[in-house]
Design a protein around this motif. Structure first.
Motif, short mmCIF file in Angstrom:
data_model
loop_
_atom_site.label_atom_id
_atom_site.label_comp_id
_atom_site.label_asym_id
_atom_site.label_seq_id
_atom_site.Cartn_x
_atom_site.Cartn_y
_atom_site.Cartn_z
N UNK A 287 -1.14 -4.10 -5.46
CA UNK A 287 -0.64 -2.80 -5.01
C UNK A 287 -1.82 -1.83 -4.96
N UNK A 288 -1.92 -1.07 -3.87
CA UNK A 288 -2.94 -0.02 -3.76
C UNK A 288 -2.22 1.31 -3.62
N UNK A 289 -2.47 2.23 -4.56
CA UNK A 289 -1.84 3.55 -4.54
C UNK A 289 -2.94 4.60 -4.58
N UNK A 290 -2.90 5.52 -3.63
CA UNK A 290 -3.83 6.65 -3.65
C UNK A 290 -3.03 7.94 -3.76
N UNK A 291 -3.63 8.93 -4.41
CA UNK A 291 -2.97 10.22 -4.61
C UNK A 291 -4.04 11.28 -4.82
N UNK A 292 -3.77 12.54 -4.51
CA UNK A 292 -4.80 13.58 -4.69
C UNK A 292 -5.20 13.74 -6.16
N UNK A 293 -6.45 14.04 -6.35
CA UNK A 293 -6.99 14.34 -7.68
C UNK A 293 -7.08 15.85 -7.81
N UNK A 294 -6.22 16.43 -8.63
CA UNK A 294 -6.16 17.91 -8.73
C UNK A 294 -7.44 18.50 -9.28
N UNK B 72 0.85 -1.20 0.00
CA UNK B 72 0.00 0.00 0.00
C UNK B 72 0.88 1.24 0.00
N UNK B 73 0.44 2.24 -0.73
CA UNK B 73 1.13 3.54 -0.78
C UNK B 73 0.04 4.60 -0.77
N UNK B 74 -0.28 5.10 0.41
CA UNK B 74 -1.42 5.98 0.60
C UNK B 74 -0.93 7.43 0.71
N UNK B 75 -1.28 8.23 -0.31
CA UNK B 75 -0.90 9.65 -0.35
C UNK B 75 0.62 9.82 -0.16
N UNK B 76 1.39 9.04 -0.89
CA UNK B 76 2.85 9.11 -0.81
C UNK B 76 3.49 9.61 -2.10
N UNK B 77 3.01 9.11 -3.21
CA UNK B 77 3.72 9.32 -4.47
C UNK B 77 3.85 10.80 -4.84
#
Length: 420
Positions: free
Chosen positions: A137-144, A108-113
């Motif tokens: 793999x679970x990746x979350x990131x902000x949606x601009x 998991x990579x939550x709000x990291x990338x």
């Protein structure tokens, strides 16, 4: 931003991971960018599915601040499970390879990338999907695209963000990773847009769930090179939860259960004996009332109660011929057959596996006193029990019981006469 969502946005992201773990039951999980271990602490409660739970963060100070919250609780030691859980925390960069992170089921990579430079994102992709090569793999990131709905926001959502992708940009990066390393991806998110805006804007936090394609077991140039294993991370914390797979823990729990059940059976046998003795010499309504109470007690007992009364008794038969003349010892102990314990006490049978295993484990334990043939647990009367038993025997021999019955009858008649 957080008050716009209920539950809070970070809780929704964590719940997304928890729901995924519940459905897919990964055995080995690593959270990249674990910070203060909040997600790990929540995942810890699902140790029935997880054998190894690992956190990695470049900021060791943050990790150390809350890492002891991942330690086993008192109940974990009092009631250890059959499963085992190991928790490990490391300080290190997600752009570096470390052989200890290979072979995981879920990363998991939550709000990291978004905290990485674009060059570091390239290294991150190769380390996670190429070198670590997990199943999911679970990746979350902000949606601009969602930013205009966040009041008072100008620029990025956090001062350390290096970029914030649109949905199209995130999709382009994700699909490139899939083609290069043999994965497929599903897009979703948390933090819904205002009514009527979801399709045009998307989620506040966009999420990509990557699944390794069948047959892609990581045999690529990053995994199959001849270089020695690299250990770039610093281990900050490691703890093994108590488990019944540990023979020492299994033995301790089993012995405690045996001692608890033997005392329980002894108490029931003593209660039955007391009821039988009390019924003797009582007539009329009192006998009927006491008999009903004894029947209630019998109904509350488990199925092993009846078996126990037939098989359990004074330990006289379990003693050698040389000990048969030791009258005091005969009066001070009782025996509970192992067959009764194993057949009718579910936890004892589950922990031991077989009657032979139960006998073997108890034979080597100093807290358990077995009969000479090893077929029964011997219980010693404590001083209080022995004193009460001797007092009852003395009173019966002296004829006190009969005299007391007569006196009670006279008192009852006296009271009756006074109330007329």
């Amino acid at each position: 931003m957080e008050p716009l969502f209920s539950p809070a946005l970070h809780r929704q992201r964590h719940q997304f991971v928890i729901d995924f773990v519940k459905r897919n039951k990964p055995r080995k999980v690593v959270d990249l960018g674990c910070a203060e271990c909040t997600l790990l602490e929540k995942l810890r409660w699902f140790q029935r599915e997880i054998d190894l739970l690992v956190g990695v963060d470049i900021d060791g100070t943050k990790v150390k601040k809350k890492m002891h919250a991942l330690a086993p609780m008192a109940t974990d030691y009092l009631q250890p499970s059959y499963e085992q859980l190991c928790v490990e925390l490391y300080q290190g960069s997600v752009t570096q390879k470390d052989a200890r992170l290979r072979g995981f089921d879920l990363v998991t990579s939550i709000e990291l990338i978004e905290h990485l430079t674009l060059d570091d994102v390239e290294c991150f992709s190769e380390v996670v999907f190429g070198y670590m090569n997990p199943v999911d793999v679970i990746i979350s990131t902000p949606n601009s695209e969602f930013n205009p709905f966040l009041p008072g926001l100008s620029g990025f959502r956090h001062s350390d963000h290096k970029f914030e992708w649109t949905r199209a940009e995130f999709k382009t990066w994700a699909q490139t990773v899939c083609l290069k390393f043999g994965y497929e991806v599903e897009f979703t998110g948390v933090g819904a847009a205002p009514p009527g805006q979801q399709e045009s804007v998307g989620f506040c936090s966009q999420i990509g769930v990557f699944h390794r394609l069948e047959g892609k077991d990581g045999c690529n140039m990053l995994r199959c090179d001849n270089a020695e294993d690299v250990f770039a991370y610093t281990l900050l914390y490691s703890i093994n939860y108590p488990s019944l797979r540990d023979n020492n823990i299994l033995r301790r729990v089993l012995v405690c259960e045996v001692l608890r059940w033997t005392e329980n059976l002894k108490s029931r046998w003593s209660m039955k004996t007391t009821c039988d003795e009390a019924l003797c010499g009582i007539e009329g309504g009192e006998e009927e009332c006491l008999s009903e109470r004894c029947m209630e007690v019998e109904e509350e007992q488990t199925v092993c109660g009846a078996e126990m009364r037939e098989l359990m008794g004074p330990c006289e038969k379990d003693l050698s011929k040389d000990q048969e003349n030791d009258y005091s010892k005969l009066q001070r102990c009782e025996s509970v057959p192992l067959e009764v314990l194993w057949s009718h006490c579910p936890k004892v049978s589950a922990l031991s596996g077989s009657l032979d295993n139960l006998r073997r484990i108890l034979t080597d334990d100093p807290d358990v006193n077995l009969s000479q043939d090893g077929n029964a647990v011997l219980l010693q009367y404590d001083e209080q029990d022995l004193g009460e038993k001797e007092e009852q025997d003395d009173l019966q021999d002296s004829g006190y019981a009969e005299a007391r019955q007569h006196c009670l009858t006279a008192e009852q008649e006296e009271d009756w006469g006074a109330n007329v």
